[in-house]
Design an enzyme around this catalytic site. Structure first.
Site, short mmCIF file in Angstrom:
data_model
loop_
_atom_site.label_atom_id
_atom_site.label_comp_id
_atom_site.label_asym_id
_atom_site.label_seq_id
_atom_site.Cartn_x
_atom_site.Cartn_y
_atom_site.Cartn_z
N ARG B 32 0.86 -1.18 0.00
CA ARG B 32 0.00 0.00 0.00
C ARG B 32 0.89 1.23 0.00
O ARG B 32 2.12 1.11 0.10
CB ARG B 32 -1.02 0.02 1.14
CG ARG B 32 -0.75 -0.68 2.43
CD ARG B 32 0.43 -0.17 3.17
NE ARG B 32 0.36 1.26 3.39
CZ ARG B 32 1.38 2.04 3.64
NH1 ARG B 32 2.61 1.55 3.67
NH2 ARG B 32 1.24 3.32 3.85
N GLY B 33 0.26 2.40 -0.08
CA GLY B 33 1.00 3.64 -0.25
C GLY B 33 1.01 3.97 -1.73
O GLY B 33 1.44 3.16 -2.54
N ALA B 34 0.48 5.17 -2.07
CA ALA B 34 0.27 5.47 -3.49
C ALA B 34 1.51 5.26 -4.36
O ALA B 34 1.43 4.58 -5.38
CB ALA B 34 -0.28 6.90 -3.63
N ARG B 75 -7.50 0.08 -6.51
CA ARG B 75 -7.61 1.12 -5.47
C ARG B 75 -7.96 2.43 -6.18
O ARG B 75 -7.13 2.98 -6.90
CB ARG B 75 -6.28 1.30 -4.71
CG ARG B 75 -5.71 0.05 -4.05
CD ARG B 75 -6.45 -0.41 -2.79
NE ARG B 75 -6.69 0.58 -1.78
CZ ARG B 75 -5.86 0.89 -0.77
NH1 ARG B 75 -4.69 0.30 -0.67
NH2 ARG B 75 -6.20 1.78 0.14
N GLN B 191 -1.25 1.23 10.18
CA GLN B 191 -0.01 1.44 9.41
C GLN B 191 1.02 2.22 10.23
O GLN B 191 2.22 2.05 10.03
CB GLN B 191 -0.29 2.22 8.12
CG GLN B 191 -1.08 1.46 7.07
CD GLN B 191 -2.57 1.77 7.15
OE1 GLN B 191 -3.07 2.12 8.23
NE2 GLN B 191 -3.27 1.64 6.05
N ASP B 232 -2.18 10.62 -1.35
CA ASP B 232 -2.64 9.62 -2.32
C ASP B 232 -3.06 10.27 -3.64
O ASP B 232 -3.00 9.64 -4.70
CB ASP B 232 -3.78 8.79 -1.73
CG ASP B 232 -3.24 7.84 -0.67
OD1 ASP B 232 -3.06 8.28 0.48
OD2 ASP B 232 -2.92 6.68 -1.02
N ASN B 242 -5.45 11.95 1.46
CA ASN B 242 -4.47 11.09 2.12
C ASN B 242 -5.23 10.23 3.13
O ASN B 242 -6.45 10.40 3.32
CB ASN B 242 -3.38 11.95 2.80
CG ASN B 242 -2.21 11.12 3.29
OD1 ASN B 242 -1.72 10.24 2.58
ND2 ASN B 242 -1.75 11.36 4.51
N LYS B 243 -4.52 9.32 3.76
CA LYS B 243 -5.12 8.39 4.73
C LYS B 243 -6.10 9.11 5.66
O LYS B 243 -5.85 10.22 6.12
CB LYS B 243 -4.00 7.75 5.53
CG LYS B 243 -4.42 6.80 6.64
CD LYS B 243 -5.37 5.70 6.21
CE LYS B 243 -4.88 4.89 5.06
NZ LYS B 243 -5.98 4.06 4.44
#
Lengths: 341, 341
Positions: B32-34, B75, B191, B232, B242-243
């Site tokens: 994960r993580g753009a 995603r 995370q 993101d 973002n998250k």
């Protein structure tokens, strides 16, 4: 005592016959929520004094003082704990004076014991009544329909009555409001996910569970009409200590023009301190952050666990008590409500 | 692929030889993580095309398009995913034109396959270089000593390089800054607790783990000198997805006069959309909120799980990219950085 650490998975009751076990139960969060801690401490004092073998008033007073000190060392932030201890000290003095006048001795000691047991029952009874009155005063502040957000658990489990913040919501639902409650899970103890979700689900009040970091997103986009939370201690100027995360919720409510209400009984007011800077914030074990349900969720790293934060009064639209609403300037409005007692 | 769902408890690598498994790994958050999703999607496309049995350019193009569509459906919020797919489409067209000129057929197809494998390796290589440059541009924004807050994991695990937000922190530490990082655990996937704490701990960078609802309290009282987070997707006006929890952190940073920085590569910019209102927000399973590590933590109640939120540009002091800093007005500054490519 219903063990709140094991809800909603298990419904386990503990029967305590020793005040030291009551103190430990408060410290370990078998019971939590400032008003409920006040009731539990009252019961603890009554149990402790009732079981005393003291033969003189002086012996009994020494034991009583030790019992009060033991209970006072359990949770530093919850005002209702200290309110209950103060109330019992005053009641002890009254009963002891009466006992001394009538000759003291074992009959006098028996009267004091009976008097303190009655006092504990009275505290519990008053708590139930206060919640209902508070709930009625607050219900009109909630939207007729739509979403309401709360924090942690300020429900029946936190007070012994119908709850403070959840009492307001229950009374609003009773009065016909069609509300859905957004419930943040409230890490690390998950009082929202475990306790508030359980109470609302049992009452058939619609809810949606969210994680704590969704609070801002839902205040911005989720159609929330009001926030209502409980309190652990309220200073003279209205600054309010409550479960960690409440301050952030209040700032985000203000940013999104959502009114933010605090619901708390008069026993949570600490008018002896000028502002929230003077409220002691309990620091709990870091292990409660690095673990969840006994499972380690992080590497072996340092963690912080302040259990409460302080919301400055300027973010609070009103404080809802069993004697009515207080609004800014809170120095005046809170003192007026307190003086009605 | 290092399975990020099992860190820090277990270090497990998966070897994928089918692009569908790569797509599933992205969807299920093995990675994960753009920016890292962008790298993984690049590798996935290369693997998929490499294994093709297509005998003509048209067959290969049809298969390539299907592979890209499959990966695009994993995603919805992560811009780098769509950036990578666009890049591969352009590269495919170049390679296919060259192959057509030289007569197509199996040798031409082999050239396209080799070209796309090289392209995926190049994406990964560029990512590493971009993180280092970005980190150097951002390091000077952090305090010389004191606390820095981040959100989620924008580290090596999220990019394949040294990270974006954590790249900035690593470069600052390299340059002699004495910083301690406040790491919110970032429910529901943790995370922060699992990945960021693990990365910093391995690098010997001091950190303190907190729960998400402590963010406000520490921004108010914890001596935080700067907040730096990843992204993101960033819209033309600077609004940043973002998250979940980032928006709340930004509002609380502003309230407490703490500068709030976004660190992201150019590939995270989506200048085709005017504002954050146009960013699709992924809604993940409610079961990820009601359960933790497979254990149910709430009664059987509804839960919401928006995985991201949008931080309006007005809360962002600067966006840190590998081509330098962008500041308000972001329409101009972001376009200028993008045009340097």
């Amino acid at each position: 005592m219903l063990d709140q650490r094991r809800l909603p998975g298990e419904v386990v009751y503990h029967n305590y016959t020793d005040y030291r076990d009551v103190a430990k139960a408060i410290k370990d969060m078998v019971i939590r929520g400032a008003p409920a801690i006040g009731v539990a401490a009252s019961m603890g004092i009554a149990i402790g004094v009732e079981k005393s073998h003291a033969k003189t008033l002086d012996e009994l007073r020494a034991e009583f003082t030790f019992i009060c000190d033991t209970l006072a060392q359990t949770r530093p932030t919850a005002m209702d704990l200290f309110w209950a201890i103060d109330r019992f000290k005053r009641r002890f003095d009254e009963l002891a004076s009466a006992a001394a006048i009538s000759g003291g001795g074992l009959p006098g000691i028996a009267n004091i014991k009976a008097g303190l047991v009655q006092e504990a029952q009275k505290v519990h009874q008053e708590r139930r009544q206060a919640d209902e009155r508070l709930g009625r005063f607050g219900a009109g502040l909630l939207p007729k329909s739509g979403r309401v957000m709360t924090q942690c658990n300020a429900g029946a489990l936190a007070t012994g009555g119908i709850g403070t913040a959840l009492g307001v919501i229950r009374m609003a639902v009773d009065a016909g409001h069609k509300v859905e409650v957004l419930v943040p899970e409230t890490r690390p103890y998950l009082q929202g996910a475990r306790l508030t979700a359980w109470e609302l689900h049992q009452d058939g009040i619609p809810l949606t569970l969210i994680t704590d970091n969704m609070v801002g997103h839902f205040l911005k986009t989720g159609g929330v009409g009001a926030v209502v939370v409980g309190a652990d201690r309220i200073a003279r100027n209205g600054d309010t200590a409550n479960k960690i995360g409440t301050y952030g919720m209040a700032v985000l409510a203000r940013e999104n023009n959502v009114p933010f209400y605090v619901a708390a009984p008069i026993s949570t007011l600490d008018l002896s301190i000028p502002s929230g800077d003077h409220i002691p914030i309990e620091e709990r074990s870091a292990g409660e952050v690095t673990h969840l349900a006994g499972i380690r969720i992080s590497p072996d790293v340092p963690a912080a666990h302040p259990a409460f934060d302080v919301t400055p009064a300027r973010f609070i639209a009103a404080i809802i008590t069993e004697r009515g609403l207080a609004r800014a300037p809170f120095e005046d409005s809170l003192q007026k409500l307190k003086d009605q007692g």
